[in-house]
Design an enzyme around this catalytic site. Structure first.
Site, mmCIF file in Angstrom:
data_model
loop_
_atom_site.group_PDB
_atom_site.id
_atom_site.type_symbol
_atom_site.label_atom_id
_atom_site.label_comp_id
_atom_site.label_asym_id
_atom_site.label_seq_id
_atom_site.Cartn_x
_atom_site.Cartn_y
_atom_site.Cartn_z
ATOM 1 N N ASN A 9 14.280 3.494 0.577
ATOM 2 C CA ASN A 9 14.518 4.432 1.671
ATOM 3 C C ASN A 9 14.264 3.665 2.969
ATOM 4 O OD1 ASN A 9 14.563 6.446 3.553
ATOM 5 N ND2 ASN A 9 12.738 7.516 2.805
ATOM 6 N N LYS A 11 14.685 4.643 5.985
ATOM 7 C CA LYS A 11 14.239 5.473 7.118
ATOM 8 C C LYS A 11 15.024 5.091 8.388
ATOM 9 C CE LYS A 11 9.903 5.957 4.707
ATOM 10 N NZ LYS A 11 8.478 6.211 4.728
ATOM 11 N N HIS A 95 12.184 14.837 2.109
ATOM 12 C CA HIS A 95 11.196 13.779 2.350
ATOM 13 C C HIS A 95 10.084 14.327 3.253
ATOM 14 C CE1 HIS A 95 9.318 10.109 3.754
ATOM 15 N NE2 HIS A 95 9.807 9.541 2.660
ATOM 16 N N GLU A 97 8.607 13.187 5.722
ATOM 17 C CA GLU A 97 8.822 13.023 7.171
ATOM 18 C C GLU A 97 9.762 14.105 7.697
ATOM 19 O OE1 GLU A 97 9.848 8.906 6.814
ATOM 20 O OE2 GLU A 97 7.773 8.507 6.255
ATOM 21 N N GLU A 167 5.712 11.767 -3.760
ATOM 22 C CA GLU A 167 5.222 10.877 -2.705
ATOM 23 C C GLU A 167 4.059 11.545 -1.978
ATOM 24 O OE1 GLU A 167 8.631 8.015 -1.404
ATOM 25 O OE2 GLU A 167 8.623 9.769 -0.124
ATOM 26 N N GLY A 173 3.464 4.675 3.962
ATOM 27 C CA GLY A 173 3.389 3.802 5.129
ATOM 28 C C GLY A 173 1.967 3.476 5.557
ATOM 29 N N SER A 212 3.656 3.402 -0.420
ATOM 30 C CA SER A 212 3.096 2.049 -0.402
ATOM 31 C C SER A 212 3.332 1.277 -1.712
ATOM 32 C CB SER A 212 1.600 2.078 -0.040
ATOM 33 O OG SER A 212 1.425 2.608 1.259
HETATM 34 P P1 13P Z 1 6.389 3.200 2.110
HETATM 35 O O1 13P Z 1 6.837 2.518 0.830
HETATM 36 O O2 13P Z 1 6.714 2.415 3.338
HETATM 37 O O3 13P Z 1 4.971 3.672 2.020
HETATM 38 O O4 13P Z 1 7.299 4.535 2.220
HETATM 39 C C1 13P Z 1 7.373 5.378 1.138
HETATM 40 C C2 13P Z 1 8.425 6.385 1.389
HETATM 41 O O5 13P Z 1 8.248 7.297 2.184
HETATM 42 C C3 13P Z 1 9.709 6.260 0.665
HETATM 43 O O6 13P Z 1 10.476 7.395 0.812
#
Ligand code: 13P
Length: 251
Positions: A9, A11, A95, A97, A167, A173, A212
């Site tokens: 992903n 982002k 997601h 976010e 997640e 992140g 992560s």
């Molecule tokens: P990270 O792997 O950067 O922690 O992000 C995870 C994520 O949100 C994937 O959708």
């Protein structure tokens, strides 16, 4: 046997040219992944979808969101027919976010899941608890609500087009990944919920862990019985790191 799935992903990262450059190199990545029976894909920004698909039509390419209506007065949104025009057949929905910054609810996710799966699109439906919920011991309660409200009313045939991604928000992140035991416990719990609501098809549904995930820990997660792959943010952005993720699954 559920085939392992590794999805990047991206982002809000990469210009169109950067995405295109990755896609050019993704032929080798895909060949390597195929050789060890791992399925891979990436989710670029909307603007880069066409370029990535054009450079590698064989690669799974997902949008990071979409609207449930086909067209209309929804400023800033894009629709399923628009994605189909670009030959995109995967979408990430819910997601954290999108839930946190853009107010996406389980109900909205449910409408999107219905629209997508009845239009022959594949969906990665994300669920996960916040740090506060985790610390209060509410993880399973939150996950049950997200899974059950998000998937409500889907037929078994529609559900077969869905991949679940667990997640935990506190692991995204932050570099603070969940332990493999937590990942297995909650991914297994998602499978139980699906079994309760949809029956034996639960054994066919892929459930990913995300938060992560790095080349150093991907193997541990994917060795868990109920973890069928990973949704990866930061570590999916560079070809070398993506290659290392695939390589370490096989180790
Ligand atoms: P990270 O792997 O950067 O922690 O992000 C995870 C994520 O949100 C994937 O959708």
């Amino acid at each position: 046997m559920r085939r392992k799935l590794l999805f990047g992903n991206w982002k809000m990262n990469k210009s169109i040219e950067e995405a295109r450059a990755f896609a050019k190199e993704s032929h080798e990545l895909k060949k390597f992944a195929d050789s060890i029976n791992v399925e891979i894909g990436v989710a670029p920004t909307y603007l880069s979808l066409a370029a990535v698909k054009e450079e590698n039509p064989e690669l799974n390419v997902a949008a990071q969101n979409c609207h449930f209506e086909d067209h209309g007065a929804f400023t800033g949104e894009i629709s399923i027919p628009m994605l189909k025009e670009l030959h995109i057949d995967w979408v990430i929905i819910g997601h954290s976010e999108r839930r946190t910054y853009f107010g996406e609810t389980n109900e909205a996710c449910n409408k999107k899941l219905h629209a997508l799966t009845s239009n022959d699109m594949k969906v990665i439906y994300c669920v996960g608890e916040t740090l506060d919920e985790f610390e209060k011991g509410l993880t399973k309660k939150v996950i049950a609500k997200q899974v059950e409200e998000g998937l409500k009313g889907l037929s078994v045939e529609q559900l077969k087009k869905v991949v679940i991604a667990y997640e935990p928000v506190w692991a995204i992140g932050t570099g603070k990944s969940a332990s493999k035991e937590i990942a297995e416990d909650i991914c297994g719990y998602c499978r139980e919920l699906i079994k309760k609501n949809f029956g034996a098809v639960s054994e066919e549904i892929r459930i990913l862990y995300g938060g992560s995930v790095k080349p150093e820990n991907v193997h541990d997660y994917l060795m868990q019985a109920n973890v069928d792959g990973a949704l990866v943010g930061g570590a999916s952005l560079k070809v070398d790191s993506f290659h290392q993720l695939i390589a370490n699954i096989a180790k």
